[in-house]
Design a protein around this motif. Structure first.
Motif, PDB file in Angstrom:
ATOM      1  N   GLY A   1     -10.395   3.498  15.520  1.00 45.99           N
ATOM      2  CA  GLY A   1     -11.468   4.087  14.734  1.00 45.99           C
ATOM      3  C   GLY A   1     -12.644   4.502  15.596  1.00 45.99           C
ATOM      4  O   GLY A   1     -13.242   5.567  15.391  1.00 45.99           O
ATOM      5  N   LEU A   2     -12.994   3.664  16.566  1.00 44.10           N
ATOM      6  CA  LEU A   2     -14.094   3.990  17.476  1.00 44.10           C
ATOM      7  C   LEU A   2     -13.762   5.234  18.289  1.00 44.10           C
ATOM      8  O   LEU A   2     -14.591   6.147  18.428  1.00 44.10           O
ATOM      9  N   ARG A   3     -12.548   5.285  18.820  1.00 44.02           N
ATOM     10  CA  ARG A   3     -12.131   6.454  19.609  1.00 44.02           C
ATOM     11  C   ARG A   3     -12.146   7.713  18.747  1.00 44.02           C
ATOM     12  O   ARG A   3     -12.624   8.779  19.169  1.00 44.02           O
ATOM     13  N   THR A   4     -11.641   7.590  17.525  1.00 42.00           N
ATOM     14  CA  THR A   4     -11.627   8.734  16.608  1.00 42.00           C
ATOM     15  C   THR A   4     -13.040   9.219  16.321  1.00 42.00           C
ATOM     16  O   THR A   4     -13.321  10.424  16.347  1.00 42.00           O
ATOM     17  N   ALA A   5     -13.951   8.279  16.044  1.00 43.09           N
ATOM     18  CA  ALA A   5     -15.328   8.652  15.727  1.00 43.09           C
ATOM     19  C   ALA A   5     -16.006   9.329  16.914  1.00 43.09           C
ATOM     20  O   ALA A   5     -16.697  10.350  16.765  1.00 43.09           O
ATOM     21  N   ILE A   6     -15.838   8.769  18.105  1.00 49.16           N
ATOM     22  CA  ILE A   6     -16.453   9.360  19.297  1.00 49.16           C
ATOM     23  C   ILE A   6     -15.942  10.777  19.519  1.00 49.16           C
ATOM     24  O   ILE A   6     -16.722  11.721  19.715  1.00 49.16           O
ATOM     25  N   ASP A   7     -14.617  10.941  19.481  1.00 52.84           N
ATOM     26  CA  ASP A   7     -14.041  12.264  19.724  1.00 52.84           C
ATOM     27  C   ASP A   7     -14.480  13.260  18.658  1.00 52.84           C
ATOM     28  O   ASP A   7     -14.746  14.435  18.962  1.00 52.84           O
ATOM     29  N   HIS A   8     -14.561  12.792  17.425  1.00 50.96           N
ATOM     30  CA  HIS A   8     -14.969  13.689  16.344  1.00 50.96           C
ATOM     31  C   HIS A   8     -16.417  14.166  16.523  1.00 50.96           C
ATOM     32  O   HIS A   8     -16.690  15.373  16.512  1.00 50.96           O
ATOM     33  N   PHE A   9     -17.346  13.232  16.690  1.00 49.04           N
ATOM     34  CA  PHE A   9     -18.755  13.623  16.749  1.00 49.04           C
ATOM     35  C   PHE A   9     -19.091  14.383  18.030  1.00 49.04           C
ATOM     36  O   PHE A   9     -19.915  15.298  18.008  1.00 49.04           O
ATOM     37  N   TRP A  10     -18.448  14.035  19.140  1.00 54.58           N
ATOM     38  CA  TRP A  10     -18.763  14.743  20.378  1.00 54.58           C
ATOM     39  C   TRP A  10     -18.015  16.068  20.500  1.00 54.58           C
ATOM     40  O   TRP A  10     -18.258  16.821  21.442  1.00 54.58           O
ATOM     41  N   SER A  11     -17.150  16.376  19.556  1.00 51.95           N
ATOM     42  CA  SER A  11     -16.511  17.699  19.546  1.00 51.95           C
ATOM     43  C   SER A  11     -17.339  18.703  18.755  1.00 51.95           C
ATOM     44  O   SER A  11     -17.029  19.897  18.733  1.00 51.95           O
ATOM     45  N   ARG A  12     -18.411  18.245  18.104  1.00 49.88           N
ATOM     46  CA  ARG A  12     -19.244  19.128  17.308  1.00 49.88           C
ATOM     47  C   ARG A  12     -20.135  20.005  18.188  1.00 49.88           C
ATOM     48  O   ARG A  12     -20.399  19.683  19.350  1.00 49.88           O
ATOM     49  N   ALA A  13     -20.617  21.097  17.579  1.00 50.43           N
ATOM     50  CA  ALA A  13     -21.518  21.990  18.316  1.00 50.43           C
ATOM     51  C   ALA A  13     -22.825  21.289  18.679  1.00 50.43           C
ATOM     52  O   ALA A  13     -23.439  21.596  19.708  1.00 50.43           O
TER      53      ALA A  13
END
Length: 296
Positions: free
Chosen positions: A88-100
């Protein structure tokens, strides 16, 4: 500038953190249950229903300058813990840091359980980790993800290792007043200071710290129970040695390891960073609980 803070897993600590931050920051609390959303709304700040293991649901969370990952696996086993704390932590990090507009930093809330047993000796941020259960191994792995993965995306990751949390709804007076109380050290921190320390890491720009979040005075459980009994004007509770407690054949292997774990956690680093405790020891922290007990 007013920063937006997204608290992923806005439970016991997250709700108080939101209360502390909302006057000066935009705060969004994230929970996966309807009851959790209601609790956030009752605390007075924005609530979004999402699951840290599901990137599609995380799309509903607004962009944030700061992320706090305080999600819980709900007391379940190591497999569930890995799903939340690591995946979950990895998913959250990758998701938010992939944003503009990605976050600038993350604070992950961990546990002093990653140290394992030190036979009552002092531990600090320089002490090597020695997780001794599957769940604490997961926590240690999650710490590595929290520190390294944001950096890979150009951000920053800090870790707050909480000692045993107590405070409103979690004083557990009966456990110590009624006993039996098993020997060993207690390392504690009041919820107000656990959240205060996270706030300090965010607002004072401590971007890549690993900090033990514990009060000034680890205390032997027998001494704490006797102090509490004196304050509440009740008889001292019965005691038992570690060996006596371990003689219980019904204990799981995880429970046995937890009972055998003894250490004293230092808050010197947190103090060096300038944090001032609201409740520096259990004496101040249990004052309200003792008063309420004596009035009932």
């Amino acid at each position: 500038m007013t920063e937006r803070v997204a608290i992923l897993g806005c439970g016991y600590v997250g709700l108080e953190l939101g209360r502390q931050l909302q006057d000066d920051h935009e705060v969004v609390g994230v929970r996966r249950s309807a009851g959790g959303i209601e609790a956030i709304e009752d605390a007075g700040f924005e609530a979004v229903r999402a699951d840290v293991t599901d990137p599609e649901s995380l799309a509903a969370v607004p962009d944030a300058d700061w992320l706090v990952f305080a999600a819980s696996s709900g007391g379940r086993g190591a497999e569930a813990a890995r799903e939340v704390y690591v995946e979950g932590l990895r998913t959250a990090i990758d998701h938010f840091w992939s944003r503009a507009d990605p976050p600038e930093r993350l604070v992950y809330t961990s546990s002093t359980g990653v140290y394992g047993d030190h036979d009552g000796a002092w531990v600090d941020e320089e002490t090597a980790l020695d997780p001794q259960t599957e769940k604490t191994e997961v926590l240690a792995e999650a710490e590595r993800v929290a520190r390294e993965r944001p950096v890979e995306h150009g951000g920053h990751g800090a870790v707050a290792r909480f000692a045993g949390l107590y405070g409103p709804e979690r004083y557990r007076l009966e456990r110590y007043l009624e006993g039996p109380v098993t020997a060993g050290y207690l390392n504690m921190v009041h919820r107000a200071d656990a959240t205060g320390a996270v706030r300090h890491l965010l607002t004072e720009d401590h971007r890549e710290e690993v900090v033990l979040v514990v009060d000034d005075e680890p205390v032997e459980k027998w001494a704490f129970a006797d102090w509490l009994a004196e304050q509440c004007d009740v008889p001292f509770p019965p005691k038992q040695t570690t060996a006596e407690r371990l003689a219980d054949d019904s204990l799981s292997e995880t429970a046995k390891r937890r009972i055998q774990t003894s250490k004293r956690c230092s808050n010197d680093r947190l103090r060096e960073l300038g944090y001032e405790f609201e409740y520096p020891t259990f004496r101040e922290g249990y004052r309200d609980a003792v008063r309420n007990y004596r009035q009932n």
